[in-house]
Design a protein around this motif. Structure first.
Motif, PDB file in Angstrom:
ATOM      1  N   GLY A   1       0.734  -1.268   0.186  1.00  0.00           N
ATOM      2  CA  GLY A   1      -0.022   0.066   0.103  1.00  0.00           C
ATOM      3  C   GLY A   1       0.718   1.252   0.002  1.00  0.00           C
ATOM      4  O   GLY A   1       0.409   2.303  -0.113  1.00  0.00           O
ATOM      5  N   VAL A   2       2.315   1.013  -0.124  1.00  0.00           N
ATOM      6  CA  VAL A   2       3.006   2.237  -0.180  1.00  0.00           C
ATOM      7  C   VAL A   2       3.151   3.058  -1.426  1.00  0.00           C
ATOM      8  O   VAL A   2       3.453   1.894  -2.433  1.00  0.00           O
ATOM      9  N   GLY A   3       3.177   4.054  -1.812  1.00  0.00           N
ATOM     10  CA  GLY A   3       3.208   4.441  -3.097  1.00  0.00           C
ATOM     11  C   GLY A   3       4.693   4.786  -3.666  1.00  0.00           C
ATOM     12  O   GLY A   3       5.009   5.073  -4.827  1.00  0.00           O
ATOM     13  N   ASP A   4       5.670   5.070  -2.623  1.00  0.00           N
ATOM     14  CA  ASP A   4       6.939   5.008  -2.819  1.00  0.00           C
ATOM     15  C   ASP A   4       7.669   3.962  -2.185  1.00  0.00           C
ATOM     16  O   ASP A   4       7.759   4.064  -0.972  1.00  0.00           O
ATOM     17  N   PHE A   5       8.656   3.408  -2.843  1.00  0.00           N
ATOM     18  CA  PHE A   5       9.439   2.297  -2.593  1.00  0.00           C
ATOM     19  C   PHE A   5      10.478   1.936  -3.627  1.00  0.00           C
ATOM     20  O   PHE A   5      10.268   2.266  -4.578  1.00  0.00           O
ATOM     21  N   VAL A   6      11.469   1.084  -3.199  1.00  0.00           N
ATOM     22  CA  VAL A   6      12.525   0.747  -4.024  1.00  0.00           C
ATOM     23  C   VAL A   6      12.372  -0.874  -3.868  1.00  0.00           C
ATOM     24  O   VAL A   6      12.340  -1.377  -2.776  1.00  0.00           O
ATOM     25  N   GLU A   7      12.673  -1.532  -4.808  1.00  0.00           N
ATOM     26  CA  GLU A   7      12.779  -3.038  -4.834  1.00  0.00           C
ATOM     27  C   GLU A   7      13.891  -3.512  -5.896  1.00  0.00           C
ATOM     28  O   GLU A   7      14.421  -2.680  -6.645  1.00  0.00           O
ATOM     29  N   LEU A   8      14.500  -4.615  -5.229  1.00  0.00           N
ATOM     30  CA  LEU A   8      15.548  -5.213  -6.011  1.00  0.00           C
ATOM     31  C   LEU A   8      14.881  -6.396  -6.721  1.00  0.00           C
ATOM     32  O   LEU A   8      14.310  -7.396  -5.907  1.00  0.00           O
ATOM     33  N   LEU A   9      15.102  -6.659  -7.850  1.00  0.00           N
ATOM     34  CA  LEU A   9      14.727  -7.789  -8.607  1.00  0.00           C
ATOM     35  C   LEU A   9      15.836  -8.698  -9.097  1.00  0.00           C
ATOM     36  O   LEU A   9      17.013  -7.939  -9.530  1.00  0.00           O
ATOM     37  N   GLY A  10      15.678  -9.858  -9.522  1.00  0.00           N
ATOM     38  CA  GLY A  10      16.867 -10.705  -9.910  1.00  0.00           C
ATOM     39  C   GLY A  10      16.006 -11.669 -10.972  1.00  0.00           C
ATOM     40  O   GLY A  10      14.829 -12.177 -10.943  1.00  0.00           O
ATOM     41  N   GLY A  11      16.842 -12.119 -11.968  1.00  0.00           N
ATOM     42  CA  GLY A  11      16.336 -12.999 -12.981  1.00  0.00           C
ATOM     43  C   GLY A  11      17.333 -13.323 -14.270  1.00  0.00           C
ATOM     44  O   GLY A  11      18.448 -12.947 -14.080  1.00  0.00           O
ATOM     45  N   THR A  12      16.670 -13.832 -15.287  1.00  0.00           N
ATOM     46  CA  THR A  12      17.619 -14.536 -16.252  1.00  0.00           C
ATOM     47  C   THR A  12      17.189 -13.670 -17.515  1.00  0.00           C
ATOM     48  O   THR A  12      17.606 -13.976 -18.742  1.00  0.00           O
ATOM     49  N   GLY A  13      16.342 -12.857 -17.325  1.00  0.00           N
ATOM     50  CA  GLY A  13      15.760 -12.129 -18.677  1.00  0.00           C
ATOM     51  C   GLY A  13      15.907 -10.800 -18.540  1.00  0.00           C
ATOM     52  O   GLY A  13      16.484 -10.155 -17.713  1.00  0.00           O
ATOM     53  N   LEU A  14      15.469  -9.856 -19.723  1.00  0.00           N
ATOM     54  CA  LEU A  14      15.520  -8.487 -19.625  1.00  0.00           C
ATOM     55  C   LEU A  14      14.643  -7.734 -19.284  1.00  0.00           C
ATOM     56  O   LEU A  14      14.874  -6.635 -18.639  1.00  0.00           O
ATOM     57  N   ASP A  15      13.351  -8.115 -19.145  1.00  0.00           N
ATOM     58  CA  ASP A  15      12.223  -7.438 -18.709  1.00  0.00           C
ATOM     59  C   ASP A  15      12.034  -7.380 -17.041  1.00  0.00           C
ATOM     60  O   ASP A  15      11.890  -8.511 -16.727  1.00  0.00           O
ATOM     61  N   PRO A  16      11.990  -6.491 -16.434  1.00  0.00           N
ATOM     62  CA  PRO A  16      12.003  -5.967 -14.983  1.00  0.00           C
ATOM     63  C   PRO A  16      10.910  -6.792 -14.471  1.00  0.00           C
ATOM     64  O   PRO A  16      10.511  -7.387 -13.636  1.00  0.00           O
ATOM     65  N   SER A  17       9.748  -6.631 -15.382  1.00  0.00           N
ATOM     66  CA  SER A  17       8.314  -6.908 -14.849  1.00  0.00           C
ATOM     67  C   SER A  17       8.090  -8.435 -14.674  1.00  0.00           C
ATOM     68  O   SER A  17       7.337  -8.984 -14.059  1.00  0.00           O
ATOM     69  N   LYS A  18       8.982  -9.191 -15.300  1.00  0.00           N
ATOM     70  CA  LYS A  18       9.123 -10.677 -15.322  1.00  0.00           C
ATOM     71  C   LYS A  18      10.178 -11.182 -14.422  1.00  0.00           C
ATOM     72  O   LYS A  18      10.454 -12.579 -14.598  1.00  0.00           O
ATOM     73  N   MET A  19      10.822 -10.431 -13.639  1.00  0.00           N
ATOM     74  CA  MET A  19      11.956 -10.860 -12.614  1.00  0.00           C
ATOM     75  C   MET A  19      11.515 -10.962 -11.559  1.00  0.00           C
ATOM     76  O   MET A  19      10.358 -10.850 -11.124  1.00  0.00           O
ATOM     77  N   PHE A  20      11.996 -11.806 -10.575  1.00  0.00           N
ATOM     78  CA  PHE A  20      11.750 -12.269  -9.105  1.00  0.00           C
ATOM     79  C   PHE A  20      12.118 -11.249  -8.261  1.00  0.00           C
ATOM     80  O   PHE A  20      13.065 -10.622  -8.001  1.00  0.00           O
ATOM     81  N   PRO A  21      11.079 -10.626  -7.186  1.00  0.00           N
ATOM     82  CA  PRO A  21      11.260  -9.659  -6.434  1.00  0.00           C
ATOM     83  C   PRO A  21      12.135 -10.157  -5.260  1.00  0.00           C
ATOM     84  O   PRO A  21      11.798 -11.363  -4.501  1.00  0.00           O
ATOM     85  N   LEU A  22      13.105  -9.676  -4.776  1.00  0.00           N
ATOM     86  CA  LEU A  22      14.227 -10.165  -3.666  1.00  0.00           C
ATOM     87  C   LEU A  22      14.026  -9.168  -2.580  1.00  0.00           C
ATOM     88  O   LEU A  22      13.983  -9.902  -1.438  1.00  0.00           O
TER      89      LEU A  22
END
Length: 322
Positions: A239-260
């Motif tokens: 529910g927070v509108g402002d945040f930072v997330e770290l993502l990891g994966g094997t592809g190029l598209d951040p929306s398809k990566m795993f939230p860490l």
């Protein structure tokens, strides 16, 4: 062993500093398979610093990281070609059509894409780019002389082209301009330091590093308004509108990566994570109500660091066979 994604990215990125064509300009760094990059020689650096326009021919699959004039002439039918453009994080890329000789009616095409596409995955993702995907393509055969200059929204762009008739081709001029508030970025290097600022803009920004890395966040300001830090929920970022997330994966598209990891509280200090994925992304989500800023640095994991797993490593996700 490198994954298929890493191999393909390295195959593309090997052109980053070298810019194929003038072999007298090429110098190979003393490196093995983990760092297969060529460097600009001192001769080319001197020529570019002297203000000369850099010119060379393009190959079917190519990479450009400097300004100049570039020409492709088909020696045989070329049906699946692409040129990737990349600048520094604080740069935008402009592609100008100087000359185009293709047969649009015969099935040729020449398209600019605002971002990169690799194996069907896009950067920036559709969630992070200000334009819908259909508007990120500019097709010369449709726009013709109406739009002969295209500027990217971030430090990467690319062109796709298909040319059937030998002798046909095109010439483009590539220029770079300053971007005061870089948003979506692909890093040219496996190490560096960067500060991302989103000033009162409702947007999402991703910084992509196509290497396994150690990433250290040293400063994070979220919800900064009139000198005050707004209170955040006591647990999680839901529910927070402002945040930072770290993502990891094997592809190029951040929306398809795993939230860490999610970070939704401002802090000054150090927060570090080792991420053993082919691609690591730091993504900032901003509501547009505040000035948000994050400063971080990163460096590529060496073989020993990859082998020595720690509690905050997610190598099990990225390399399930290890």
């Amino acid at each position: 062993m490198p994954s298929a994604f890493q191999f393909q990215c390295h195959f593309v990125l090997i052109f980053l500093a070298a810019l194929k064509g003038e072999t007298r300009y090429l110098e190979v760094r003393d490196a093995g398979e983990d760092e297969p990059f060529l460097l600009l020689s001192e001769d080319l650096k001197r020529e570019l610093s002297a203000g000369q326009i850099y010119r060379r021919s393009l190959r079917c699959i190519d990479m450009l990281s400097t300004e100049g004039q570039f020409t492709f002439t088909a020696e045989q039918p070329q049906l699946h070609c692409a040129t990737f453009f990349i600048g520094d994080p604080e740069e935008l890329i402009t592609i100008d059509y100087d000359f185009v000789n293709i047969d649009c009616q015969g099935g040729d095409f020449l398209k600019v894409f605002d971002g990169w596409i690799l194996k069907g995955e896009k950067f920036p993702s559709s969630l992070d780019h200000p334009l819908p995907t259909s508007q990120r393509y500019v097709d010369f055969c449709e726009s013709g002389s109406i739009q002969r200059s295209i500027r990217s929204s971030q430090n990467v762009a690319m062109i796709f082209f298909r040319i059937h008739q030998p002798g046909n081709g095109f010439t483009v001029t590539v220029k770079k301009s300053a971007n005061l508030f870089p948003c979506n970025v692909i890093s040219q290097t496996p190490s560096g330091r960067f500060t991302m600022v989103i000033p009162h803009q409702h947007r999402n920004c991703s910084f992509s590093i196509i290497y396994p890395v150690v990433i250290k966040i040293s400063d994070l300001i979220l919800g900064h308004l009139n000198g005050l830090f707004l209170k955040k929920p006591s647990a999680g970022c839901a529910g927070v509108g402002d945040f930072v997330e770290l993502l990891g994966g094997t592809g190029l598209d951040p929306s398809k990566m795993f939230p860490l990891a999610d970070l939704c509280h401002s802090f000054h200090g150090s927060a570090q994570m080792k991420i053993g994925c082919d691609n690591t992304v730091l993504r900032m989500v901003s509501s547009g109500k505040h000035i948000n800023r994050v400063t971080f640095e990163y460096h590529q994991l060496d073989l020993q660091e990859l082998e020595n797993r720690k509690e905050n490593s997610i190598e099990e996700f990225c390399f399930p066979s290890i």
